[in-house]
Design an enzyme around this catalytic site. Sequence first.
Site, PDB file in Angstrom:
ATOM      1  N   HIS A 107       0.743  -0.916  -0.107  1.00 52.44           N
ATOM      2  CA  HIS A 107      -0.046   0.489   0.048  1.00 52.44           C
ATOM      3  C   HIS A 107       0.667   1.634  -0.073  1.00 52.44           C
ATOM      4  O   HIS A 107       0.719   2.144  -0.568  1.00 52.44           O
ATOM      5  CB  HIS A 107      -0.742   0.332   1.538  1.00 52.44           C
ATOM      6  CG  HIS A 107      -1.777  -1.592   1.485  1.00 52.44           C
ATOM      7  ND1 HIS A 107      -1.660  -1.830   2.720  1.00 52.44           N
ATOM      8  CD2 HIS A 107      -3.246  -1.376   0.578  1.00 52.44           C
ATOM      9  CE1 HIS A 107      -3.217  -2.647   2.358  1.00 52.44           C
ATOM     10  NE2 HIS A 107      -3.549  -2.384   0.567  1.00 52.44           N
ATOM     11  N   LYS A 149     -19.048  -6.708   8.654  1.00 52.36           N
ATOM     12  CA  LYS A 149     -18.254  -7.749   8.333  1.00 52.36           C
ATOM     13  C   LYS A 149     -17.250  -7.042   9.879  1.00 52.36           C
ATOM     14  O   LYS A 149     -17.013  -6.058   9.548  1.00 52.36           O
ATOM     15  CB  LYS A 149     -17.752  -6.876   7.081  1.00 52.36           C
ATOM     16  CG  LYS A 149     -18.075  -7.889   6.353  1.00 52.36           C
ATOM     17  CD  LYS A 149     -17.570  -7.823   4.939  1.00 52.36           C
ATOM     18  CE  LYS A 149     -17.945  -8.026   3.308  1.00 52.36           C
ATOM     19  NZ  LYS A 149     -17.230  -7.711   2.380  1.00 52.36           N
ATOM     20  N   ARG A 155      -1.997  -5.944  -8.553  1.00 48.00           N
ATOM     21  CA  ARG A 155      -0.587  -6.996  -8.277  1.00 48.00           C
ATOM     22  C   ARG A 155      -1.286  -7.866  -9.059  1.00 48.00           C
ATOM     23  O   ARG A 155      -1.212  -7.835 -10.714  1.00 48.00           O
ATOM     24  CB  ARG A 155      -1.343  -7.697  -6.794  1.00 48.00           C
ATOM     25  CG  ARG A 155      -0.805  -7.073  -5.595  1.00 48.00           C
ATOM     26  CD  ARG A 155      -1.499  -7.558  -4.313  1.00 48.00           C
ATOM     27  NE  ARG A 155      -2.750  -7.162  -4.338  1.00 48.00           N
ATOM     28  CZ  ARG A 155      -3.260  -7.353  -3.192  1.00 48.00           C
ATOM     29  NH1 ARG A 155      -2.638  -7.149  -1.938  1.00 48.00           N
ATOM     30  NH2 ARG A 155      -4.886  -6.948  -3.120  1.00 48.00           N
ATOM     31  N   SER A 203      -2.766  -8.583   2.315  1.00 50.86           N
ATOM     32  CA  SER A 203      -3.588  -7.897   4.281  1.00 50.86           C
ATOM     33  C   SER A 203      -3.574  -9.189   4.291  1.00 50.86           C
ATOM     34  O   SER A 203      -3.147  -9.711   5.819  1.00 50.86           O
ATOM     35  CB  SER A 203      -4.311  -6.815   4.461  1.00 50.86           C
ATOM     36  OG  SER A 203      -3.926  -5.433   3.630  1.00 50.86           O
TER      37      SER A 203
END
Length: 165
Positions: free
Chosen positions: A18, A42, A91, A129
């Site tokens: 990031h 969530k 990515r 992450s």
Amino acid sequence: MGKTAVYPGSFDPITNGHIDIIKRGLGIFDTLIILIGYNPNKSSLFSVEERTEMIRGVIVDDKRLSVDSYSGLLIDYVKDSEACCILRGLRAMSDFEYEFQLALMNRRLDRRVETVFLMTGSKWFYCNSRIIKEAASLGGSVKGMVPDSVLKKLKVKFPTMKNNN
Ligand code: ADP
């Protein structure tokens, strides 16, 4: 007025991948808003407050960067903040399909807002992450993938995590 972009993500937690996108984004835009997008229904490892604090800790003293959080429709936030663009990182191929769909949906919602993609730095191709959290929770070292200040916070959540590779 300069060009502002919004860089949205869950940042749970912020990684060196990031940070690479943020630094390079500053080479294109005048100001960047790092936006923690969250869904109150969530679960996440770190609270929004903890994520904000971790990001602030690694971007100290850059007046062109700010951190905010939001749980609504991204495009509404972008319009309200008068940003011109959404910044995203890419990515592997697996990112591509999702990012493509997201960008097209956002474009459908407001044609004036462009999504700008930066290809990942080769060092950060596998920096994710979710995988970092998985490895750390099982005791693996993630040193070098996140800033040292974030490593300390992960160690508190996962005391069995090793400190070096
Ligand atoms: P993650 O996918 O790691 O959980 P986020 O949801 O917070 O992270 O991602 C926010 C944005 O940052 C997305 O556009 C994502 O593709 C991008 N990003 C995350 N990690 C990297 C990385 N290592 N290199 C390039 N872009 C990345």
